[in-house]
Design a protein around this motif. Structure first.
Motif, PDB file in Angstrom:
ATOM      1  N   THR A 168      29.124  77.139 -10.997  1.00 46.15           N
ATOM      2  CA  THR A 168      30.077  78.175 -10.580  1.00 46.15           C
ATOM      3  C   THR A 168      30.863  78.469  -9.644  1.00 46.15           C
ATOM      4  OG1 THR A 168      28.632  79.942 -11.010  1.00 46.15           O
ATOM      5  CG2 THR A 168      28.523  79.072 -12.608  1.00 46.15           C
ATOM      6  N   LYS A 169      30.478  77.747  -9.237  1.00 45.42           N
ATOM      7  CA  LYS A 169      31.221  78.050  -7.981  1.00 45.42           C
ATOM      8  C   LYS A 169      32.384  79.416  -7.207  1.00 45.42           C
ATOM      9  CE  LYS A 169      32.619  73.014  -7.626  1.00 45.42           C
ATOM     10  NZ  LYS A 169      33.748  71.969  -7.673  1.00 45.42           N
ATOM     11  N   THR A 170      31.044  80.543  -8.173  1.00 44.09           N
ATOM     12  CA  THR A 170      31.755  81.926  -7.879  1.00 44.09           C
ATOM     13  C   THR A 170      30.972  82.536  -6.095  1.00 44.09           C
ATOM     14  OG1 THR A 170      32.398  84.031  -8.484  1.00 44.09           O
ATOM     15  CG2 THR A 170      30.173  82.923  -9.257  1.00 44.09           C
ATOM     16  N   PRO A 171      32.154  82.710  -5.556  1.00 45.73           N
ATOM     17  CA  PRO A 171      31.755  83.361  -4.732  1.00 45.73           C
ATOM     18  C   PRO A 171      30.480  84.677  -4.185  1.00 45.73           C
ATOM     19  CG  PRO A 171      34.134  83.643  -4.582  1.00 45.73           C
ATOM     20  CD  PRO A 171      33.210  83.435  -5.360  1.00 45.73           C
ATOM     21  N   PHE A 172      31.473  85.278  -5.498  1.00 42.70           N
ATOM     22  CA  PHE A 172      30.230  86.724  -5.778  1.00 42.70           C
ATOM     23  C   PHE A 172      28.778  86.287  -6.423  1.00 42.70           C
ATOM     24  CE2 PHE A 172      34.572  86.531  -7.181  1.00 42.70           C
ATOM     25  CZ  PHE A 172      35.260  87.735  -5.868  1.00 42.70           C
ATOM     26  N   ARG A 173      28.414  87.973  -6.478  1.00 33.93           N
ATOM     27  CA  ARG A 173      27.640  87.956  -6.748  1.00 33.93           C
ATOM     28  C   ARG A 173      27.001  89.266  -6.968  1.00 33.93           C
ATOM     29  NH1 ARG A 173      22.198  87.286  -4.280  1.00 33.93           N
ATOM     30  NH2 ARG A 173      22.002  85.526  -3.289  1.00 33.93           N
ATOM     31  N   TYR A 174      26.612  89.969  -8.520  1.00 30.36           N
ATOM     32  CA  TYR A 174      27.330  90.552 -10.320  1.00 30.36           C
ATOM     33  C   TYR A 174      25.940  91.567 -10.286  1.00 30.36           C
ATOM     34  CZ  TYR A 174      30.428  86.602 -11.052  1.00 30.36           C
ATOM     35  OH  TYR A 174      31.581  85.980 -10.628  1.00 30.36           O
TER      36      TYR A 174
END
Lengths: 200, 151
Positions: A168-174
């Motif tokens: 998904t190449k997202t830098p975030f942590r959810y």
């Protein structure tokens, strides 16, 4: 004698039932899917369709560089759906939040900067006042491993900050939490022991 | 309904409450219990004896909770004992907090998770005799503290 102690324990125990067997089944399937990802990777790259994966009790999907992360939180035994959407690969993307009530109706949380000036990228937190409490959720900095919120009576709610699957190449942590009472402070715990706290 | 789902429906609340002091708070305990049952759901074919189901799931949940606390550097997290409602029975809540960790876990498994002596023994890998003796000591300590409070 034992019965007397047993009766006193019964009075002390938290009887709130926030069980969710469907969540257990989702987690079981999610882990199996994650193990199956390498085998599916080639096919996914050919199809170039939405990436899909699960971590913790989050379900991730991506489409047109938008990453959507979905989870459920429990408040007074009822399940609320929380969906966060961000743009893949960008810290400056907008964070869109949708909350679904237990009856299925939705609260459009709207879209805003992925982090507020007040809390900064370490937290990326948004909150919503709902019947019986508050729902907090966010897309935090990559180093975050756990988020803890303390309410006005000193009770601590904590949860893991979940990384999205690599595809998904997202830098975030959810993360997402449901609180019985308004929040007083929030803390982010990093993998290296670093702790950031903010009063709210 | 398969035995694992039946166990979940019958004992989820007890598992969560018994695990809360180990996990650090109610939410972490819930997460560990959910994850433990998910692991058990995937791995249930490896279990040989049905009567071992509850202790087996507890062991998974217990290890998950300990691992998560270690990973999260949870020593920095304030332990939330609000699961023991101080307003419900402040004397008993205070007495429980004075118990040694192992005694406390055994007490919680007995009174919150409704485990039998045999199940506690299997879950904690102790003999039934040790469980019985530890519970007797814990009860004696609790009654002693409660008697002091009662004056």
């Amino acid at each position: 004698m034992t019965d007397v102690l047993g009766a006193r324990f019964a009075a002390l125990v938290d009887h709130a039932d926030d069980s969710d067997w469907l969540d257990v089944r989702r987690r079981a399937r999610g882990r199996a899917r994650r193990f199956a990802l390498p085998a599916a990777a080639a096919a996914a790259s050919i199809v170039a369709a939405a990436a899909l994966g699960a971590g913790g009790n989050w379900l991730f999907s991506s489409h047109d560089r938008q990453v959507t992360a979905v989870t459920h939180v429990s408040l007074h035994g009822q399940s609320w759906r929380v969906a966060l959407t961000t743009r893949a690969g960008s810290w400056l993307s907008r964070l869109c939040v949708d909350i679904s009530r237990p009856d299925g109706s939705t609260i459009d949380g709207g879209c805003g900067p992925s982090f507020s000036r007040l809390l900064g990228p370490s937290f990326g937190a948004r909150h919503f006042n709902v019947a019986g409490g508050q729902i907090w959720t966010g897309a935090t900095a990559p180093y975050a491993r756990r988020v803890a919120i303390t309410d006005t009576q000193g009770r601590v709610y904590s949860t893991r900050a979940i990384a999205a699957p690599r595809g998904t190449k997202t830098p975030f942590r959810y993360w997402a939490l449901a609180l019985d009472r308004p929040a007083r402070s929030i803390a982010v715990y990093g993998a290296n022991g670093r702790v950031l706290t903010r009063k709210l | 309904m398969e035995p694992l789902e039946q166990l979940y429906r019958d004992r989820y609340v007890g598992f969560r409450n018994a695990l809360a002091p180990v996990a650090g708070n109610r939410e972490a305990a819930r997460d560990a219990v959910q994850e433990a049952f998910a692991v058990a759901l995937r791995e249930r074919t490896t279990l040989r004896r049905r009567e071992s189901l509850a202790p087996w799931v507890w062991q998974i949940a217990y290890r998950l909770a300990l691992r998560e606390r270690a990973r999260a550097h949870a020593d920095e997290l304030p332990v939330d004992l609000s699961i023991l409602d101080p307003e419900g029975d402040p004397a008993l809540a205070a007495a429980i907090r004075t118990l040694a960790p192992r005694r406390r876990v055994i007490v919680f498994l007995r009174y919150f998770a409704d485990f039998s002596y045999a199940e506690i023994a299997e879950a904690l890998e102790l003999s039934e005799g040790t469980v019985a003796a530890t519970l007797a000591q814990a009860r004696a300590a609790l009654y002693h503290d409660l008697a002091e409070v009662a004056g």
